[in-house]
Write a protein that holds these residues in place. Structure first.
Motif, PDB file in Angstrom:
ATOM      1  N   LYS A  58      25.895  21.483 -16.498  1.00  0.00           N
ATOM      2  CA  LYS A  58      26.089  21.275 -15.067  1.00  0.00           C
ATOM      3  C   LYS A  58      27.524  20.868 -14.728  1.00  0.00           C
ATOM      4  O   LYS A  58      28.071  21.292 -13.719  1.00  0.00           O
ATOM      5  CB  LYS A  58      25.121  20.214 -14.556  1.00  0.00           C
ATOM      6  N   TYR A  59      28.140  20.044 -15.590  1.00  0.00           N
ATOM      7  CA  TYR A  59      29.428  19.443 -15.240  1.00  0.00           C
ATOM      8  C   TYR A  59      30.614  19.951 -16.063  1.00  0.00           C
ATOM      9  O   TYR A  59      31.731  19.481 -15.879  1.00  0.00           O
ATOM     10  CB  TYR A  59      29.342  17.925 -15.343  1.00  0.00           C
ATOM     11  N   GLY A  60      30.365  20.865 -16.968  1.00  0.00           N
ATOM     12  CA  GLY A  60      31.449  21.463 -17.730  1.00  0.00           C
ATOM     13  C   GLY A  60      32.276  20.450 -18.498  1.00  0.00           C
ATOM     14  O   GLY A  60      31.743  19.575 -19.174  1.00  0.00           O
ATOM     15  N   GLU A  61      33.596  20.559 -18.384  1.00  0.00           N
ATOM     16  CA  GLU A  61      34.501  19.732 -19.180  1.00  0.00           C
ATOM     17  C   GLU A  61      34.451  18.252 -18.826  1.00  0.00           C
ATOM     18  O   GLU A  61      34.936  17.419 -19.579  1.00  0.00           O
ATOM     19  CB  GLU A  61      35.935  20.245 -19.061  1.00  0.00           C
ATOM     20  N   ARG A  62      33.880  17.886 -17.697  1.00  0.00           N
ATOM     21  CA  ARG A  62      33.778  16.473 -17.314  1.00  0.00           C
ATOM     22  C   ARG A  62      32.518  15.810 -17.883  1.00  0.00           C
ATOM     23  O   ARG A  62      32.289  14.620 -17.692  1.00  0.00           O
ATOM     24  CB  ARG A  62      33.817  16.339 -15.802  1.00  0.00           C
ATOM     25  N   ALA A  63      31.719  16.550 -18.596  1.00  0.00           N
ATOM     26  CA  ALA A  63      30.438  16.049 -19.102  1.00  0.00           C
ATOM     27  C   ALA A  63      30.587  14.793 -19.938  1.00  0.00           C
ATOM     28  O   ALA A  63      29.852  13.820 -19.734  1.00  0.00           O
ATOM     29  CB  ALA A  63      29.736  17.135 -19.909  1.00  0.00           C
ATOM     30  N   GLU A  64      31.513  14.795 -20.875  1.00  0.00           N
ATOM     31  CA  GLU A  64      31.656  13.639 -21.760  1.00  0.00           C
ATOM     32  C   GLU A  64      31.980  12.379 -20.960  1.00  0.00           C
ATOM     33  O   GLU A  64      31.421  11.321 -21.198  1.00  0.00           O
ATOM     34  CB  GLU A  64      32.742  13.892 -22.802  1.00  0.00           C
ATOM     35  N   ARG A  65      32.858  12.504 -19.991  1.00  0.00           N
ATOM     36  CA  ARG A  65      33.203  11.359 -19.134  1.00  0.00           C
ATOM     37  C   ARG A  65      31.952  10.834 -18.425  1.00  0.00           C
ATOM     38  O   ARG A  65      31.693   9.636 -18.407  1.00  0.00           O
ATOM     39  CB  ARG A  65      34.243  11.768 -18.098  1.00  0.00           C
ATOM     40  N   TYR A  66      31.194  11.735 -17.840  1.00  0.00           N
ATOM     41  CA  TYR A  66      30.009  11.312 -17.091  1.00  0.00           C
ATOM     42  C   TYR A  66      28.949  10.695 -17.990  1.00  0.00           C
ATOM     43  O   TYR A  66      28.302   9.712 -17.624  1.00  0.00           O
ATOM     44  CB  TYR A  66      29.419  12.493 -16.315  1.00  0.00           C
ATOM     45  N   VAL A  67      28.773  11.263 -19.174  1.00  0.00           N
ATOM     46  CA  VAL A  67      27.800  10.706 -20.116  1.00  0.00           C
ATOM     47  C   VAL A  67      28.178   9.272 -20.477  1.00  0.00           C
ATOM     48  O   VAL A  67      27.339   8.370 -20.483  1.00  0.00           O
ATOM     49  CB  VAL A  67      27.695  11.582 -21.381  1.00  0.00           C
ATOM     50  N   HIS A  68      29.451   9.042 -20.759  1.00  0.00           N
ATOM     51  CA  HIS A  68      29.884   7.699 -21.151  1.00  0.00           C
ATOM     52  C   HIS A  68      29.756   6.714 -19.996  1.00  0.00           C
ATOM     53  O   HIS A  68      29.367   5.551 -20.204  1.00  0.00           O
ATOM     54  CB  HIS A  68      31.311   7.735 -21.699  1.00  0.00           C
ATOM     55  N   MET A  69      30.060   7.168 -18.788  1.00  0.00           N
ATOM     56  CA  MET A  69      29.892   6.286 -17.623  1.00  0.00           C
ATOM     57  C   MET A  69      28.425   5.900 -17.455  1.00  0.00           C
ATOM     58  O   MET A  69      28.097   4.722 -17.260  1.00  0.00           O
ATOM     59  CB  MET A  69      30.408   6.982 -16.359  1.00  0.00           C
ATOM     60  N   GLU A  70      27.542   6.870 -17.545  1.00  0.00           N
ATOM     61  CA  GLU A  70      26.114   6.601 -17.359  1.00  0.00           C
ATOM     62  C   GLU A  70      25.559   5.741 -18.483  1.00  0.00           C
ATOM     63  O   GLU A  70      24.690   4.896 -18.259  1.00  0.00           O
ATOM     64  CB  GLU A  70      25.330   7.909 -17.235  1.00  0.00           C
ATOM     65  N   SER A 108      19.665  16.724 -34.347  1.00  0.00           N
ATOM     66  CA  SER A 108      21.105  16.932 -34.526  1.00  0.00           C
ATOM     67  C   SER A 108      21.887  16.931 -33.224  1.00  0.00           C
ATOM     68  O   SER A 108      23.062  16.580 -33.214  1.00  0.00           O
ATOM     69  CB  SER A 108      21.357  18.230 -35.288  1.00  0.00           C
ATOM     70  N   GLU A 109      21.271  17.306 -32.113  1.00  0.00           N
ATOM     71  CA  GLU A 109      22.003  17.373 -30.841  1.00  0.00           C
ATOM     72  C   GLU A 109      22.254  16.009 -30.194  1.00  0.00           C
ATOM     73  O   GLU A 109      23.014  15.904 -29.236  1.00  0.00           O
ATOM     74  CB  GLU A 109      21.292  18.298 -29.840  1.00  0.00           C
ATOM     75  N   LEU A 110      21.628  14.957 -30.707  1.00  0.00           N
ATOM     76  CA  LEU A 110      21.810  13.637 -30.112  1.00  0.00           C
ATOM     77  C   LEU A 110      22.928  12.853 -30.796  1.00  0.00           C
ATOM     78  O   LEU A 110      23.056  12.875 -32.021  1.00  0.00           O
ATOM     79  CB  LEU A 110      20.517  12.824 -30.189  1.00  0.00           C
ATOM     80  N   ALA A 111      23.703  12.157 -29.984  1.00  0.00           N
ATOM     81  CA  ALA A 111      24.764  11.278 -30.478  1.00  0.00           C
ATOM     82  C   ALA A 111      24.432   9.856 -30.054  1.00  0.00           C
ATOM     83  O   ALA A 111      24.159   9.606 -28.871  1.00  0.00           O
ATOM     84  CB  ALA A 111      26.110  11.694 -29.882  1.00  0.00           C
ATOM     85  N   VAL A 112      24.434   8.933 -31.000  1.00  0.00           N
ATOM     86  CA  VAL A 112      24.175   7.526 -30.694  1.00  0.00           C
ATOM     87  C   VAL A 112      25.439   6.937 -30.072  1.00  0.00           C
ATOM     88  O   VAL A 112      26.524   7.049 -30.633  1.00  0.00           O
ATOM     89  CB  VAL A 112      23.779   6.729 -31.955  1.00  0.00           C
ATOM     90  N   LEU A 113      25.298   6.297 -28.899  1.00  0.00           N
ATOM     91  CA  LEU A 113      26.439   5.721 -28.193  1.00  0.00           C
ATOM     92  C   LEU A 113      26.450   4.206 -28.231  1.00  0.00           C
ATOM     93  O   LEU A 113      27.520   3.591 -28.278  1.00  0.00           O
ATOM     94  CB  LEU A 113      26.437   6.184 -26.729  1.00  0.00           C
TER      95      LEU A 113
END
Length: 125
Positions: A58-70, A108-113
């Motif tokens: 949905k958010y393309g290249e901004r995805a990582e930023r949004y995931v970390h914020m959430e 495998s698709e999950l990353a622990v944050l």
């Protein structure tokens, strides 16, 4: 979430827990978390994990930023609720990513944050 009874996955729809494993993975996670005692000793360890692919659709290249914020928002809300219940909790970001992933036997698709051990706070002498 990890407890002595196993590893659980939270299902938002219906606010349910799905048991993924009956094994107590806290000892292995303690090793992965650089032997931080809260991970070993807490009765419950919540974890926040991400599937970046879901957000990137949905958010393309901004995805990582949004995931970390959430993830930060979710951790803060959990810790506020922990405090409101008179419990103690601590956010932990220092852990070996691969070892934590193995300890939890995650897809495998999950990353622990984040790891968030929760329990009754230690009383000061």
């Amino acid at each position: 979430m990890l407890t002595t009874e196993g590893v659980f996955h939270f299902i938002p729809r219906g606010h349910k827990l799905q048991q993924i494993s009956k094994d107590d993975a806290r000892k292995a996670l303690y090793s992965a978390a650089l032997e931080q005692e809260a991970v070993r000793d807490a009765p419950a360890v919540f974890l926040i994990a991400a599937d970046y692919r879901r957000t990137s659709r949905k958010y393309g290249e901004r995805a990582e930023r949004y995931v970390h914020m959430e993830a930060g928002h979710a951790a803060q809300n959990l810790l506020l609720q922990v405090e409101a219940l008179g419990l103690g909790g601590v956010p932990i970001g220092a852990f070996d990513d691969q070892a934590a992933h193995r300890a939890l036997a995650l897809p495998s698709e999950l990353a622990v944050l984040y790891l968030l051990p929760v329990g009754h706070p230690a009383r000061e002498p």
